[in-house]
Design a protein around this motif. Structure first.
Motif, short mmCIF file in Angstrom:
data_model
loop_
_atom_site.label_atom_id
_atom_site.label_comp_id
_atom_site.label_asym_id
_atom_site.label_seq_id
_atom_site.Cartn_x
_atom_site.Cartn_y
_atom_site.Cartn_z
N ARG A 92 0.84 -1.20 0.00
CA ARG A 92 0.00 0.00 0.00
C ARG A 92 0.88 1.24 0.00
N ALA A 100 -6.32 0.06 -6.39
CA ALA A 100 -7.34 -0.71 -5.66
C ALA A 100 -7.13 -2.17 -6.00
N GLY A 101 -6.39 -2.86 -5.13
CA GLY A 101 -6.10 -4.27 -5.35
C GLY A 101 -4.70 -4.49 -5.91
N PHE A 150 -5.07 -2.43 -0.72
CA PHE A 150 -5.61 -1.19 -1.25
C PHE A 150 -4.86 0.01 -0.67
N GLY A 201 -8.09 0.15 -10.66
CA GLY A 201 -8.85 -0.84 -9.90
C GLY A 201 -9.24 -2.02 -10.75
N GLY A 229 -9.81 -4.79 -8.00
CA GLY A 229 -10.17 -4.37 -6.66
C GLY A 229 -11.39 -3.47 -6.59
N VAL A 251 -12.42 0.00 -0.04
CA VAL A 251 -12.40 1.07 -1.04
C VAL A 251 -13.11 2.32 -0.52
#
Length: 470
Positions: A226, A245-246, A253, A274, A277, A290
């Motif tokens: 992250r 995101a993912g 995230f 994303g 994610g 999220v």
């Protein structure tokens, strides 16, 4: 279905052989496709050496006279079907890809028969309206701003490219530069900020947009990949911040709230990659991952990942419709003029393209909101089962399993590679190898609608057998 007038098309290449009816040919294709899909659960995930060797027959020279359509179809099925990897099956965990939901696959066939060039609403109103409906549903599902504009593209690479083209337009327009007209020669420089573990498709997209891969300001990440909010550099001038995101290895995230707030305070455009994610937003149990992602300016995702539609189906979302259209729209004398209808080609790099929204609409319609959530949550539960089963036998799970990704080490790098190689050749399931933060690991990605709990147990047993045998 009435094929009168062309139901006996001669595909013999002028040899005089009677052509097969289109109806019979499509029925034959459907039977062959159904047989293939029905075999996936029982067959090895990888093709046999003999099946791969038989592909050499495809290298024959182009024949002088054509083969009739039914025989051509039979050759495809007999030569290529046995040589495919069972990516559409329930035990392929090598990449973050889904199979094809029955409704989405059937819709794909129907859309291919329609053969619509999904560029202009006035020319192809049916598929244009279908795409618009699908996009509205996705904007609501992801809880993006209601005015968000979007386009259907090939995959996450082009989805990132499309959204970042809008970002490039916007940040340069704010300082008085028209990048579509003037290009980047002499333009004010754009600062692009991304995490150390940004996906390569994002970097490729930035390179194609002329913003450079080596010029990116990279931000340190934590132990799960992250981006660290406390490591975000000072922002000034035209700036694009790319969040994730993912994480493709861990599923982690970026902390959207503090990063987006800080970036937008100084006028930066925030883009979220994303690819898979983003779908966490559609669930009750995972949506916290999220939180505040919808405050960004643009987003990219893939429907052929967690919505389980056929390839190729990427999606680009942009809060500012004017920025997206400025970056993408074209005009020409021979093209339909702008009218009241939404023209899909105003929102994507392509002019001519297939109607990708058909399968997305069909998948959403067949699943409903509850079905989408259940599919995603089930795959994440299955990922946690893999992690628990491997950990219980003493193998190191390297990541916090927050989504559908599991990283496992079977000892040193050499031993882990041997285990993965043994597992892949054995054929019960297929997982890939990765290098993450200095660790060689097997990566398990669970994202197929057809993966059942029994498939997980069967695959887990195969993993343990492979680990015990090397």
């Amino acid at each position: 279905m009435d094929f009168s007038g062309w139901a006996s098309i001669d595909t013999s290449g002028g040899t005089g052989r009677e052509g097969v009816s289109t109806r019979a040919l499509l029925r034959d294709a459907a039977e062959r496709a159904a047989s293939y899909l029905e075999s996936l659960a029982a067959r090895p995930v990888v093709p046999s050496a003999a099946a791969v060797a038989a592909l050499a027959r495809l290298d024959a020279p182009l024949p002088l006279h054509g083969t009739d359509a039914q025989q051509t179809l039979a050759q495809l099925d007999e030569l290529v079907s046995p040589a495919t990897v069972a990516m559409a099956g329930p035990r392929f965990f090598g990449f973050v890809i889904g199979g094809s939901l029955p409704a989405a696959l059937a819709a794909n066939w129907l859309a291919a028969a329609w053969d619509q060039n999904a560029a202009f609403g006035s020319v192809t109103p049916g598929v244009a309206r279908l795409e618009q409906s699908a996009l509205r549903r996705l904007v609501a599902l992801f809880e993006l701003p209601p005015q968000t504009a979007a386009g259907f593209v090939t995959g996450a690479t082009v989805a990132n490219f499309t959204a970042l083209a809008a970002a490039r337009h916007s940040v340069l327009a704010r300082v008085g530069w028209n990048v579509e007209a003037e290009g980047l020669f002499g333009a004010p420089p754009i600062t692009v900020i991304a995490g150390e573990e940004a996906h390569p498709t994002l970097l490729k997209s930035l390179g194609m947009l002329g913003m450079g891969r080596a010029r990116i300001v990279r931000v340190a990440c934590d132990s799960q990949g992250r981006m660290r909010a406390d490591a975000l550099p000072a922002i000034s001038g035209p700036t694009i911040l790319c969040l994730q995101a993912g994480n493709v290895n861990t599923g982690a995230f970026d902390p959207f709230g503090p990063l987006i707030e800080q970036a937008q305070r100084y006028g930066a455009w925030v883009h979220v990659d994303g690819a898979f994610g983003l779908w966490a937003k559609a669930t009750a149990s995972l949506r916290h991952l999220v939180d505040r992602m919808e405050k960004a300016d643009s987003w990219a995702t893939d429907a052929h990942k967690w919505l389980n539609v056929p390839y190729d189906s990427g999606l680009a979302f942009v809060r500012d419709v004017h920025a997206l259209k400025a970056a993408m729209a074209i005009t020409a004398e021979y093209l339909p003029q702008a009218g009241a209808e939404r023209n899909p080609s105003d929102f994507t790099p392509e002019l001519s393209r297939r109607a990708r929204g058909v399968e997305v609409w069909a998948a959403l319609q067949s699943l409903g909101r509850a079905g989408v959530a259940e599919m995603i949550e089930r795959n994440c539960r299955q990922a946690r089962r893999f992690a628990a089963g491997l950990s219980a036998k003493g193998y190191a799970v390297l990541n916090d399993v927050v989504l559908n990704q599991v990283l496992v080490s079977f000892g040193d790098a050499a031993r882990t590679r041997r285990v993965v190689s043994r597992l892949q050749s054995e054929g019960t399931c297929w997982c890939g190898i990765t290098l993450w933060q200095g660790h060689t690991a097997m990566r398990i990605s669970v994202s197929n609608w057809s993966t059942g709990d029994q498939d997980v147990e069967q695959s887990l047993e195969a993993m343990l057998r492979a680990a015990a045998s090397v």
